[in-house]
Design an enzyme around this catalytic site. Sequence first.
Site, PDB file in Angstrom:
ATOM      1  N   HIS A   1      69.078  48.227  -6.517  1.00  0.00           N
ATOM      2  CA  HIS A   1      70.139  49.212  -6.125  1.00  0.00           C
ATOM      3  C   HIS A   1      69.456  50.391  -5.832  1.00  0.00           C
ATOM      4  CE1 HIS A   1      73.309  46.714  -8.868  1.00  0.00           C
ATOM      5  NE2 HIS A   1      72.941  46.342  -7.829  1.00  0.00           N
TER       6      HIS A   1
ATOM      7  N   CYS B   1      72.068  56.972  10.642  1.00  0.00           N
ATOM      8  CA  CYS B   1      70.740  56.666  11.314  1.00  0.00           C
ATOM      9  C   CYS B   1      69.706  56.021  10.374  1.00  0.00           C
ATOM     10  CB  CYS B   1      70.169  57.845  12.250  1.00  0.00           C
ATOM     11  SG  CYS B   1      69.585  59.132  11.270  1.00  0.00           S
TER      12      CYS B   1
ATOM     13  N   ARG C   1      78.663  51.246 -18.911  1.00  0.00           N
ATOM     14  CA  ARG C   1      79.791  50.253 -19.618  1.00  0.00           C
ATOM     15  C   ARG C   1      79.607  50.404 -21.268  1.00  0.00           C
ATOM     16  NH1 ARG C   1      78.355  47.464 -15.224  1.00  0.00           N
ATOM     17  NH2 ARG C   1      80.033  47.386 -13.628  1.00  0.00           N
TER      18      ARG C   1
ATOM     19  N   ALA D   1      71.134  49.487 -16.904  1.00  0.00           N
ATOM     20  CA  ALA D   1      71.169  51.041 -17.601  1.00  0.00           C
ATOM     21  C   ALA D   1      70.644  51.003 -18.953  1.00  0.00           C
ATOM     22  CB  ALA D   1      72.348  51.340 -17.221  1.00  0.00           C
TER      23      ALA D   1
ATOM     24  N   CYS E   1      72.770  64.898   7.865  1.00  0.00           N
ATOM     25  CA  CYS E   1      71.622  64.785   8.608  1.00  0.00           C
ATOM     26  C   CYS E   1      71.066  65.610   9.262  1.00  0.00           C
ATOM     27  CB  CYS E   1      71.874  63.106   9.087  1.00  0.00           C
ATOM     28  SG  CYS E   1      70.199  62.419   9.807  1.00  0.00           S
TER      29      CYS E   1
ATOM     30  N   ASP F   1      66.611  55.206 -11.553  1.00  0.00           N
ATOM     31  CA  ASP F   1      66.223  56.430 -12.174  1.00  0.00           C
ATOM     32  C   ASP F   1      64.534  56.498 -11.855  1.00  0.00           C
ATOM     33  OD1 ASP F   1      65.023  54.474 -13.977  1.00  0.00           O
ATOM     34  OD2 ASP F   1      66.900  54.850 -15.407  1.00  0.00           O
TER      35      ASP F   1
ATOM     36  N   CYS G   1      70.361  58.500   5.230  1.00  0.00           N
ATOM     37  CA  CYS G   1      71.281  58.635   6.247  1.00  0.00           C
ATOM     38  C   CYS G   1      72.155  57.480   6.431  1.00  0.00           C
ATOM     39  CB  CYS G   1      70.845  59.468   7.584  1.00  0.00           C
ATOM     40  SG  CYS G   1      72.476  59.510   8.670  1.00  0.00           S
TER      41      CYS G   1
HETATM   42  P1  NAD Z   1      76.008  48.670 -18.015  1.00  0.00           P
HETATM   43  O1  NAD Z   1      76.362  50.032 -18.372  1.00  0.00           O
HETATM   44  O2  NAD Z   1      76.912  47.731 -17.529  1.00  0.00           O
HETATM   45  O3  NAD Z   1      75.500  47.841 -19.296  1.00  0.00           O
HETATM   46  C1  NAD Z   1      74.540  48.607 -20.103  1.00  0.00           C
HETATM   47  C2  NAD Z   1      74.420  47.833 -21.301  1.00  0.00           C
HETATM   48  O4  NAD Z   1      73.099  48.198 -22.205  1.00  0.00           O
HETATM   49  C3  NAD Z   1      75.739  47.865 -22.374  1.00  0.00           C
HETATM   50  O5  NAD Z   1      75.804  46.449 -22.729  1.00  0.00           O
HETATM   51  C4  NAD Z   1      75.036  48.616 -23.660  1.00  0.00           C
HETATM   52  O6  NAD Z   1      75.574  47.951 -24.750  1.00  0.00           O
HETATM   53  C5  NAD Z   1      73.428  48.192 -23.665  1.00  0.00           C
HETATM   54  N1  NAD Z   1      72.666  49.177 -24.242  1.00  0.00           N
HETATM   55  C6  NAD Z   1      72.509  50.527 -23.994  1.00  0.00           C
HETATM   56  N2  NAD Z   1      71.719  51.148 -24.513  1.00  0.00           N
HETATM   57  C7  NAD Z   1      71.182  50.295 -25.255  1.00  0.00           C
HETATM   58  C8  NAD Z   1      69.930  50.218 -26.063  1.00  0.00           C
HETATM   59  N3  NAD Z   1      69.185  51.392 -26.266  1.00  0.00           N
HETATM   60  N4  NAD Z   1      69.599  49.035 -26.734  1.00  0.00           N
HETATM   61  C9  NAD Z   1      70.328  47.773 -26.502  1.00  0.00           C
HETATM   62  N5  NAD Z   1      71.212  47.720 -25.463  1.00  0.00           N
HETATM   63  C10 NAD Z   1      71.659  48.956 -25.174  1.00  0.00           C
HETATM   64  O7  NAD Z   1      74.756  48.528 -17.028  1.00  0.00           O
HETATM   65  P2  NAD Z   1      74.277  47.885 -16.093  1.00  0.00           P
HETATM   66  O8  NAD Z   1      74.406  46.356 -16.225  1.00  0.00           O
HETATM   67  O9  NAD Z   1      72.791  47.976 -15.544  1.00  0.00           O
HETATM   68  O10 NAD Z   1      75.560  48.067 -14.846  1.00  0.00           O
HETATM   69  C11 NAD Z   1      75.409  49.507 -14.467  1.00  0.00           C
HETATM   70  C12 NAD Z   1      75.180  49.685 -13.027  1.00  0.00           C
HETATM   71  O11 NAD Z   1      74.972  50.908 -12.731  1.00  0.00           O
HETATM   72  C13 NAD Z   1      73.857  49.081 -12.538  1.00  0.00           C
HETATM   73  O12 NAD Z   1      73.902  48.730 -11.115  1.00  0.00           O
HETATM   74  C14 NAD Z   1      72.814  50.289 -12.253  1.00  0.00           C
HETATM   75  O13 NAD Z   1      72.440  50.240 -11.087  1.00  0.00           O
HETATM   76  C15 NAD Z   1      73.947  51.585 -12.471  1.00  0.00           C
HETATM   77  N6  NAD Z   1      73.374  52.526 -13.599  1.00  0.00           N
HETATM   78  C16 NAD Z   1      71.940  52.759 -13.448  1.00  0.00           C
HETATM   79  C17 NAD Z   1      71.413  53.743 -14.427  1.00  0.00           C
HETATM   80  C18 NAD Z   1      69.978  54.190 -14.293  1.00  0.00           C
HETATM   81  O14 NAD Z   1      69.388  54.108 -13.332  1.00  0.00           O
HETATM   82  N7  NAD Z   1      69.483  54.553 -15.883  1.00  0.00           N
HETATM   83  C19 NAD Z   1      72.430  54.501 -15.190  1.00  0.00           C
HETATM   84  C20 NAD Z   1      73.627  53.966 -15.163  1.00  0.00           C
HETATM   85  C21 NAD Z   1      74.122  53.274 -14.215  1.00  0.00           C
END
Ligand code: NAD
Length: 251
Positions: A125, A136, A38, A26, A158, A108, A133
């Site tokens: 993911h 189905c 996080r 993310a 659905c 995204d 759905c």
């Molecule tokens: P996470 O939220 O656990 O961790 C993101 C990490 O990126 C953090 O340690 C943060 O400090 C770091 N970070 C954020 N912005 C930054 C930047 N500009 N430069 C450097 N570091 C940066 O993310 P994760 O490990 O991908 O786990 C989250 C779960 O949630 C994943 O399974 C994902 O599918 C989902 N998710 C996806 C999105 C998306 O599609 N954009 C957004 C939120 C969550």
Amino acid sequence: MPDPASIARVRGWIDAARKVTVLTGAGISTESGIPDFRGPQGVWTTNPKAEKLSDIRYYVSDPEVRRLAWQNRLAHPAWTASPNRGHLALASLEARGKLHALITQNIDGLHLKAGNSAGRVVEVHGTVLFVACLQCDWRGPMEAVAERLRAGEEDPSCTECGGILKSDTISFGQSLKPGVIERAMRCAQECDLMLAVGSTLQVYPVAGVVPVAKQFDAKLVIVNAQPTPFDDIADAVLAGSIGDILPAICG
Ligand code: NAD
């Protein structure tokens, strides 16, 4: 920004590599306006209750959770977000012929928007741009369901079988699509450099690609603002803004 010598060293490794496998989380999309979970401004950090919306057990059992989830999907920043310098740097890595695979935890669609090809991107993911759905095999574009929401439905079901619909993403407690994680692991075994970007590397099984690449003798580079559990086994850890670091190392 990490010191210039560390940047130059990693850039040299990427120049020399033939097969780079990238794992993104993310954090690569925060500079496009999509919050992570996080990080300091993350969705779960600022609102711990939001975690419920990402758990399949609550989604299936509680219509109120589904109603809220659909509202969030309609308002999801992915609809209007544009790829940032980090995404574009990974597209340039593919254009240079270096990219073996881009494994992403993100839902995204921004890697595809940035120009990485569908054949190289492994969306472990799923994607918020599609709906599936839970009962189905029906799967279709989010836009078709979004129209029903705008017309007043709160928890659209659905049209084929009456089952519960959900974005075609993997919630916590939900199984990954067959074959997808196996493909990600294979791409980790086959690479000569693993680049892990913008992830706390806490979500399994996908985080497992990082130690697997290392076991298969790849160099490991981690780019993230916060420490990760794999920093100790990495050949380089670059802490700072992904949008600054990736263009500097990917060329
Ligand atoms: P996470 O939220 O656990 O961790 C993101 C990490 O990126 C953090 O340690 C943060 O400090 C770091 N970070 C954020 N912005 C930054 C930047 N500009 N430069 C450097 N570091 C940066 O993310 P994760 O490990 O991908 O786990 C989250 C779960 O949630 C994943 O399974 C994902 O599918 C989902 N998710 C996806 C999105 C998306 O599609 N954009 C957004 C939120 C969550």
